[in-house]
Design a protein around this motif. Structure first.
Motif, PDB file in Angstrom:
ATOM      1  N   GLY A   1      -5.033 -10.738  -4.560  1.00  0.00           N
ATOM      2  CA  GLY A   1      -6.315 -10.247  -5.485  1.00  0.00           C
ATOM      3  C   GLY A   1      -6.300  -8.858  -5.837  1.00  0.00           C
ATOM      4  O   GLY A   1      -5.579  -8.030  -5.290  1.00  0.00           O
ATOM      5  N   ASN A   2      -6.543  -8.667  -6.983  1.00  0.00           N
ATOM      6  CA  ASN A   2      -6.813  -7.262  -7.668  1.00  0.00           C
ATOM      7  C   ASN A   2      -5.328  -6.765  -7.812  1.00  0.00           C
ATOM      8  O   ASN A   2      -5.040  -5.527  -7.875  1.00  0.00           O
ATOM      9  CB  ASN A   2      -7.424  -6.350  -6.851  1.00  0.00           C
ATOM     10  CG  ASN A   2      -8.139  -5.055  -7.467  1.00  0.00           C
ATOM     11  OD1 ASN A   2      -8.361  -5.247  -8.831  1.00  0.00           O
ATOM     12  ND2 ASN A   2      -8.018  -3.870  -6.778  1.00  0.00           N
ATOM     13  N   ALA A   3      -4.431  -7.590  -8.276  1.00  0.00           N
ATOM     14  CA  ALA A   3      -3.003  -7.284  -8.141  1.00  0.00           C
ATOM     15  C   ALA A   3      -2.566  -7.195  -9.778  1.00  0.00           C
ATOM     16  O   ALA A   3      -1.331  -7.125 -10.008  1.00  0.00           O
ATOM     17  CB  ALA A   3      -1.944  -8.353  -7.393  1.00  0.00           C
ATOM     18  N   ILE A   4      -3.451  -7.494 -10.758  1.00  0.00           N
ATOM     19  CA  ILE A   4      -3.131  -7.289 -12.081  1.00  0.00           C
ATOM     20  C   ILE A   4      -2.119  -6.143 -12.572  1.00  0.00           C
ATOM     21  O   ILE A   4      -2.811  -4.851 -12.066  1.00  0.00           O
ATOM     22  CB  ILE A   4      -4.211  -7.508 -13.142  1.00  0.00           C
ATOM     23  CG1 ILE A   4      -4.691  -9.072 -12.826  1.00  0.00           C
ATOM     24  CG2 ILE A   4      -3.925  -7.299 -14.605  1.00  0.00           C
ATOM     25  CD1 ILE A   4      -5.810  -9.396 -13.395  1.00  0.00           C
TER      26      ILE A   4
ATOM     27  N   VAL B   1      -5.298   1.696  -6.000  1.00  0.00           N
ATOM     28  CA  VAL B   1      -5.893   0.424  -6.040  1.00  0.00           C
ATOM     29  C   VAL B   1      -5.960  -0.352  -4.705  1.00  0.00           C
ATOM     30  O   VAL B   1      -4.761   0.036  -3.851  1.00  0.00           O
ATOM     31  CB  VAL B   1      -5.053  -0.519  -6.998  1.00  0.00           C
ATOM     32  CG1 VAL B   1      -3.641  -0.571  -6.739  1.00  0.00           C
ATOM     33  CG2 VAL B   1      -5.946  -1.881  -7.328  1.00  0.00           C
ATOM     34  N   LYS B   2      -6.741  -1.157  -4.267  1.00  0.00           N
ATOM     35  CA  LYS B   2      -6.613  -1.992  -3.057  1.00  0.00           C
ATOM     36  C   LYS B   2      -6.243  -3.577  -3.429  1.00  0.00           C
ATOM     37  O   LYS B   2      -7.198  -4.130  -4.039  1.00  0.00           O
ATOM     38  CB  LYS B   2      -7.948  -1.952  -2.368  1.00  0.00           C
ATOM     39  CG  LYS B   2      -8.273  -0.677  -1.706  1.00  0.00           C
ATOM     40  CD  LYS B   2      -7.271  -0.664  -0.634  1.00  0.00           C
ATOM     41  CE  LYS B   2      -7.593   1.181  -0.030  1.00  0.00           C
ATOM     42  NZ  LYS B   2      -6.668   1.447   0.927  1.00  0.00           N
ATOM     43  N   ILE B   3      -5.090  -3.821  -3.126  1.00  0.00           N
ATOM     44  CA  ILE B   3      -4.817  -5.369  -3.355  1.00  0.00           C
ATOM     45  C   ILE B   3      -4.988  -6.222  -2.136  1.00  0.00           C
ATOM     46  O   ILE B   3      -4.699  -5.857  -1.081  1.00  0.00           O
ATOM     47  CB  ILE B   3      -3.306  -5.202  -3.759  1.00  0.00           C
ATOM     48  CG1 ILE B   3      -3.229  -4.527  -5.116  1.00  0.00           C
ATOM     49  CG2 ILE B   3      -2.630  -6.601  -3.972  1.00  0.00           C
ATOM     50  CD1 ILE B   3      -1.862  -4.166  -5.566  1.00  0.00           C
ATOM     51  N   ARG B   4      -5.749  -7.158  -2.509  1.00  0.00           N
ATOM     52  CA  ARG B   4      -6.199  -8.231  -1.392  1.00  0.00           C
ATOM     53  C   ARG B   4      -4.846  -9.093  -1.200  1.00  0.00           C
ATOM     54  O   ARG B   4      -4.196  -9.698  -2.092  1.00  0.00           O
ATOM     55  CB  ARG B   4      -7.133  -9.091  -1.860  1.00  0.00           C
ATOM     56  CG  ARG B   4      -7.600  -9.900  -0.623  1.00  0.00           C
ATOM     57  CD  ARG B   4      -8.799 -11.229  -1.073  1.00  0.00           C
ATOM     58  NE  ARG B   4      -8.134 -11.959  -1.997  1.00  0.00           N
ATOM     59  CZ  ARG B   4      -7.377 -12.725  -1.944  1.00  0.00           C
ATOM     60  NH1 ARG B   4      -6.827 -13.177  -0.790  1.00  0.00           N
ATOM     61  NH2 ARG B   4      -7.096 -13.646  -3.091  1.00  0.00           N
TER      62      ARG B   4
ATOM     63  N   ASP C   1      -2.468   4.980  -8.226  1.00  0.00           N
ATOM     64  CA  ASP C   1      -3.497   4.450  -8.748  1.00  0.00           C
ATOM     65  C   ASP C   1      -4.745   4.145  -7.718  1.00  0.00           C
ATOM     66  O   ASP C   1      -5.710   3.807  -8.300  1.00  0.00           O
ATOM     67  CB  ASP C   1      -3.251   3.016  -9.532  1.00  0.00           C
ATOM     68  CG  ASP C   1      -2.414   3.206 -10.722  1.00  0.00           C
ATOM     69  OD1 ASP C   1      -2.032   4.554 -11.073  1.00  0.00           O
ATOM     70  OD2 ASP C   1      -2.164   2.041 -11.492  1.00  0.00           O
TER      71      ASP C   1
ATOM     72  N   GLU D   1       0.826  -1.252   0.055  1.00  0.00           N
ATOM     73  CA  GLU D   1       0.124   0.133   0.006  1.00  0.00           C
ATOM     74  C   GLU D   1       0.784   1.362   0.078  1.00  0.00           C
ATOM     75  O   GLU D   1       0.242   2.250  -0.112  1.00  0.00           O
ATOM     76  CB  GLU D   1      -1.016  -0.077   1.139  1.00  0.00           C
ATOM     77  CG  GLU D   1      -2.169  -1.024   0.969  1.00  0.00           C
ATOM     78  CD  GLU D   1      -2.691  -0.946   2.355  1.00  0.00           C
ATOM     79  OE1 GLU D   1      -2.494  -0.583   3.240  1.00  0.00           O
ATOM     80  OE2 GLU D   1      -3.980  -1.821   2.190  1.00  0.00           O
TER      81      GLU D   1
END
Length: 93
Positions: free
Chosen positions: A55-58, A30-33, A28, A20
């Protein structure tokens, strides 16, 4: 270098914190799990845990990998287990 020992929750929090704080993630928004660490046989470096399926890390593979490797270099997963039948981890007896 001798690794410090941390619980699964502490390792998860540390990897999350480092991801984070990465400039590209902040930029961006973005919240990466971040998954729970999984115990493994110690690898060549002596690390006894890994994490898979963020998750959500693309598009953030490099950032995630760098954070994970940095934390793995510093910490090992605690092998202490609490009584899983006790909600609060109270000692048996």
């Amino acid at each position: 270098m001798l690794r410090k020992t941390r619980t699964a929750s502490q390792l998860q929090d540390e990897v999350r914190r480092r991801i984070e704080r990465a400039p590209e993630v902040v930029e961006d928004g973005v919240k990466i799990r971040v998954p729970r660490p999984q115990m493994q046989e110690p690898d060549a470096s002596g690390c006894n845990w890994t994490m898979k399926n963020f998750g959500n890390a693309i598009g953030f593979d490099r950032t995630v990998d760098e954070a994970l490797k940095a934390v793995q270099k510093e910490y090992n997963l605690s092998e202490d287990t609490k009584d899983l039948n006790s909600l609060f981890g109270d000692p048996k007896g």
